[in-house]
Design a protein around this motif. Structure first.
Motif, PDB file in Angstrom:
ATOM      1  N   PHE A  22       0.832  -1.198   0.000  1.00 32.76           N
ATOM      2  CA  PHE A  22       0.000   0.000   0.000  1.00 32.76           C
ATOM      3  C   PHE A  22       0.874   1.257   0.000  1.00 32.76           C
ATOM      4  CE2 PHE A  22      -2.076   3.393   2.397  1.00 32.76           C
ATOM      5  CZ  PHE A  22      -3.166   3.621   1.572  1.00 32.76           C
ATOM      6  N   LEU A  23       1.860   1.275   0.878  1.00 31.12           N
ATOM      7  CA  LEU A  23       2.757   2.425   0.963  1.00 31.12           C
ATOM      8  C   LEU A  23       3.488   2.627  -0.371  1.00 31.12           C
ATOM      9  CD1 LEU A  23       4.034   4.640   2.700  1.00 31.12           C
ATOM     10  CD2 LEU A  23       5.760   2.980   3.390  1.00 31.12           C
ATOM     11  N   TRP A  24       3.987   1.541  -0.952  1.00 34.30           N
ATOM     12  CA  TRP A  24       4.696   1.634  -2.221  1.00 34.30           C
ATOM     13  C   TRP A  24       3.792   2.198  -3.334  1.00 34.30           C
ATOM     14  CZ3 TRP A  24       9.257   2.121  -4.064  1.00 34.30           C
ATOM     15  CH2 TRP A  24       9.490   1.933  -5.420  1.00 34.30           C
ATOM     16  N   THR A  25       2.526   1.738  -3.445  1.00 28.16           N
ATOM     17  CA  THR A  25       1.621   2.244  -4.486  1.00 28.16           C
ATOM     18  C   THR A  25       1.327   3.720  -4.274  1.00 28.16           C
ATOM     19  OG1 THR A  25      -0.328   1.521  -3.252  1.00 28.16           O
ATOM     20  CG2 THR A  25       0.527   0.013  -4.937  1.00 28.16           C
ATOM     21  N   GLN A  26       1.234   4.160  -3.033  1.00 24.83           N
ATOM     22  CA  GLN A  26       1.003   5.582  -2.764  1.00 24.83           C
ATOM     23  C   GLN A  26       2.206   6.423  -3.191  1.00 24.83           C
ATOM     24  OE1 GLN A  26      -1.984   6.929  -1.628  1.00 24.83           O
ATOM     25  NE2 GLN A  26      -2.569   4.842  -2.161  1.00 24.83           N
ATOM     26  N   ILE A  27       3.382   5.947  -2.934  1.00 23.37           N
ATOM     27  CA  ILE A  27       4.594   6.677  -3.323  1.00 23.37           C
ATOM     28  C   ILE A  27       4.724   6.723  -4.847  1.00 23.37           C
ATOM     29  CG2 ILE A  27       7.128   6.568  -3.300  1.00 23.37           C
ATOM     30  CD1 ILE A  27       6.886   5.499  -0.411  1.00 23.37           C
ATOM     31  N   TRP A  29       2.298   6.454  -7.063  1.00 22.65           N
ATOM     32  CA  TRP A  29       1.225   7.295  -7.588  1.00 22.65           C
ATOM     33  C   TRP A  29       1.582   8.774  -7.425  1.00 22.65           C
ATOM     34  CZ3 TRP A  29      -1.996  10.956  -5.398  1.00 22.65           C
ATOM     35  CH2 TRP A  29      -3.044  11.388  -6.195  1.00 22.65           C
ATOM     36  N   ALA A  30       2.081   9.145  -6.263  1.00 21.05           N
ATOM     37  CA  ALA A  30       2.438  10.539  -6.013  1.00 21.05           C
ATOM     38  C   ALA A  30       3.612  10.973  -6.891  1.00 21.05           C
ATOM     39  CB  ALA A  30       2.771  10.740  -4.539  1.00 21.05           C
ATOM     40  N   LEU A  33       2.291  11.591 -10.524  1.00 19.30           N
ATOM     41  CA  LEU A  33       1.247  12.586 -10.697  1.00 19.30           C
ATOM     42  C   LEU A  33       1.653  13.736 -11.602  1.00 19.30           C
ATOM     43  CD1 LEU A  33      -1.595  13.425  -9.951  1.00 19.30           C
ATOM     44  CD2 LEU A  33      -0.679  14.597  -7.959  1.00 19.30           C
TER      45      LEU A  33
END
Length: 141
Positions: A22-27, A29-30, A33
């Motif tokens: 989850f943390l990796w996908t958020q990083i 994605w950000a 962007l």
């Protein structure tokens, strides 16, 4: 049923993996962007060129006039590429397109983007000025 230490360890490892993913996908994605936001001018500053801004404004005005015409049940007033109103159908002669209002040419546009915009005297209807615009020139109304 008793708590098995191996079972607890497996659950903790799975929880840690889910949190890590989850943390990796958020990083990711950000970080991605900025590349997903289209820049009108292609510059890193994100500012629009004058031509892009003019085209965007023309599109917005056309949309508003069309929506108003739908509400009022009247056809929208046609406008030339430089936003001048005209009546009838534009006259095409060779590479030039002529936009006329009340029998007077308001604008002449070449297929290569050059344009002449005409201004008339109010009292006599004689030609007052003609302004020449190069291809990609900025139009100020």
């Amino acid at each position: 049923m008793r708590n098995n230490p191996n079972r607890r360890m497996v659950i903790k490892m799975i929880s840690a993996m889910v949190a890590g993913i989850f943390l990796w996908t958020q990083i990711v994605w950000a970080a991605d962007l900025p590349s997903t936001i289209p820049l009108a001018s292609g510059s890193a500053s994100g500012s629009m060129t004058a031509g892009d801004l003019t085209q965007s404004q023309t599109n917005a005005e056309l949309l508003v006039s069309t929506l108003n015409a739908i509400e009022d049940d009247t056809p929208p007033v046609p406008k030339s590429p430089h936003g001048l109103e005209y009546d009838g159908t534009p006259v095409i002669s060779g590479t030039w397109t002529y936009y006329r209002l009340n029998g007077k040419t308001q604008e002449a546009v070449n297929s290569n983007g050059q344009a002449y915009v005409y201004t008339y005297y109010k009292d006599t209807s004689n030609l007052a000025t003609s302004t020449y615009y190069t291809a990609g020139g900025v139009w100020y109304s």
